[in-house]
Write a protein that holds these residues in place. Structure first.
Motif, PDB file in Angstrom:
ATOM      1  N   ALA A   1       1.847   6.600  -6.988  1.00 12.19           N
ATOM      2  CA  ALA A   1       0.795   7.525  -7.428  1.00 12.19           C
ATOM      3  C   ALA A   1       1.241   8.974  -7.255  1.00 12.19           C
ATOM      4  O   ALA A   1       0.977   9.828  -8.109  1.00 12.19           O
ATOM      5  N   ILE A   2       1.943   9.257  -6.157  1.00 13.12           N
ATOM      6  CA  ILE A   2       2.444  10.616  -5.919  1.00 13.12           C
ATOM      7  C   ILE A   2       3.482  10.996  -6.977  1.00 13.12           C
ATOM      8  O   ILE A   2       3.453  12.093  -7.542  1.00 13.12           O
TER       9      ILE A   2
ATOM     10  N   THR B   1       0.921   4.046  -3.032  1.00 18.57           N
ATOM     11  CA  THR B   1       0.693   5.470  -2.777  1.00 18.57           C
ATOM     12  C   THR B   1       1.869   6.304  -3.274  1.00 18.57           C
ATOM     13  O   THR B   1       1.688   7.362  -3.897  1.00 18.57           O
TER      14      THR B   1
ATOM     15  N   ALA C   1       0.831  -1.208   0.000  1.00 16.89           N
ATOM     16  CA  ALA C   1       0.000   0.000   0.000  1.00 16.89           C
ATOM     17  C   ALA C   1       0.866   1.258   0.000  1.00 16.89           C
ATOM     18  O   ALA C   1       0.568   2.239  -0.703  1.00 16.89           O
ATOM     19  N   GLU C   2       1.945   1.247   0.787  1.00 14.04           N
ATOM     20  CA  GLU C   2       2.843   2.400   0.821  1.00 14.04           C
ATOM     21  C   GLU C   2       3.500   2.625  -0.542  1.00 14.04           C
ATOM     22  O   GLU C   2       3.635   3.768  -1.002  1.00 14.04           O
TER      23      GLU C   2
ATOM     24  N   ALA D   1       8.478  10.235  -1.594  1.00 15.66           N
ATOM     25  CA  ALA D   1       7.846   9.146  -2.345  1.00 15.66           C
ATOM     26  C   ALA D   1       8.845   8.484  -3.282  1.00 15.66           C
ATOM     27  O   ALA D   1       8.872   7.257  -3.411  1.00 15.66           O
TER      28      ALA D   1
ATOM     29  N   GLN E   1      -5.052  14.559  -0.518  1.00 17.95           N
ATOM     30  CA  GLN E   1      -3.961  15.202   0.194  1.00 17.95           C
ATOM     31  C   GLN E   1      -3.178  16.115  -0.748  1.00 17.95           C
ATOM     32  O   GLN E   1      -2.913  15.756  -1.895  1.00 17.95           O
TER      33      GLN E   1
ATOM     34  N   ALA F   1      -5.290  11.590  -3.686  1.00 23.10           N
ATOM     35  CA  ALA F   1      -6.138  10.935  -2.688  1.00 23.10           C
ATOM     36  C   ALA F   1      -6.563  11.905  -1.581  1.00 23.10           C
ATOM     37  O   ALA F   1      -6.574  11.573  -0.398  1.00 23.10           O
TER      38      ALA F   1
END
Length: 287
Positions: free
Chosen positions: A241-242, A238, A234-235, A269, A259, A257
């Motif tokens: 995606a960033i 994310t 999951a990390e 990231a 943020q 998401a």
């Protein structure tokens, strides 16, 4: 030529006077495996450990980054260690220098070891109050690749307990100084081999504080520390995606998401994705 990245992540250390343990260290799955010539080796066996350690670096191709912890270069044993390593047929990727208290300690090791085609990663073991006071100059030593925190010696020198709260100030200073210099900070081992919950908790605290990895002194500690310092799926998702959103936006501030994401978050990231890819490569190699 692009410099080799300095290793971070999970470190494992094995005593140099017990060569029967070397193959297990090579297969342990850590990011770094060190052979120890210092504290874990009895004084009467140091010369033998120094001789044994040469074989540690003739490991099979499938192995973690390999290194050595020498004795302090301000001691006779440390001088003998450096001289021996300089003559090893295969020399270590990493040299950990204990009792580092000034840039000069790093310069001495580099002066003995650096040779055409060979410049090992030098890490300073920070374990005294004097070292903590002089960290701003130590971390900027030109040949320093990273620092490790030595809780046992530091607690003994200051008279504090070897607990997280008592050592939080020293850890925070170390992480901050290392980050300012752009080098890795690796946390001390956890010495209670029966307390896996405590090990996991301390590893999480170290990661959250900003340490790039943690040392282990027993193979059964490795899965717990590896789990903490390995990014979750999951990390990683994310983080990817960033990175993708930032690229699409020309590195301007974007929303991901719900943020707001700016340059510091994008940099973090990218570092997490790089760490995940490095771990994935290591797992492929050791499988």
């Amino acid at each position: 030529m692009t410099p080799r990245p300095a290793p971070a992540g999970v470190w494992f250390i094995t005593p140099g006077h017990s060569p029967a343990r070397f193959p297990a260290a090579h297969r342990c799955g850590a990011d770094v495996a060190l052979v120890d010539l210092e504290d874990s080796v009895p004084a009467a066996l140091k010369a033998q450990a120094r001789q044994n350690a040469a074989a540690f670096f003739t490991a099979p191709a499938i192995a973690p980054a390999l290194g050595v912890r020498i004795s302090s270069p301000t001691t006779r044993d440390g001088i003998h260690d450096l001289a021996a390593i300089a003559e090893y047929p295969t020399r270590p990727d990493i040299v950990l220098i204990p009792k580092t208290e000034s840039p000069r300690d790093i310069e001495v090791a580099a002066g003995v070891l650096d040779a055409p085609g060979y410049t090992p990663h030098l890490y300073g073991l920070i374990e005294t109050p004097r070292a903590l006071e002089d960290l701003p100059s130590i971390v900027r030593a030109p040949r320093l690749a990273g620092v490790l925190f030595g809780t046992a010696d530091y607690a003994t020198a200051t008279g504090c307990t070897a607990t997280w709260d008592a050592l939080l100030h020293a850890r925070s200073v170390l992480v901050t100084s290392a980050a300012a210099a752009g080098i890795h900070a690796i946390d001390s081992p956890f010495f209670d081999l029966q307390d896996n919950a405590g090990l996991r908790r301390e590893a999480e605290q170290a990661r959250n504080l900003g340490f790039a990895g943690k040392c282990c002194v027993h193979p059964r500690q490795l899965p717990h520390v590896t789990a903490v310092f390995t990014p979750t799926d999951a990390e990683v998702a994310t983080a990817r995606a960033i990175v993708a959103a930032a690229q699409d936006a020309g590195d301007r501030i974007v929303e991901v998401a719900g943020q707001m994401v700016g340059p510091p978050m994008v940099k973090a990231a990218r570092a997490l994705v790089a760490r995940a890819e490095a771990v994935g490569t290591q797992h492929e190699v050791t499988a």
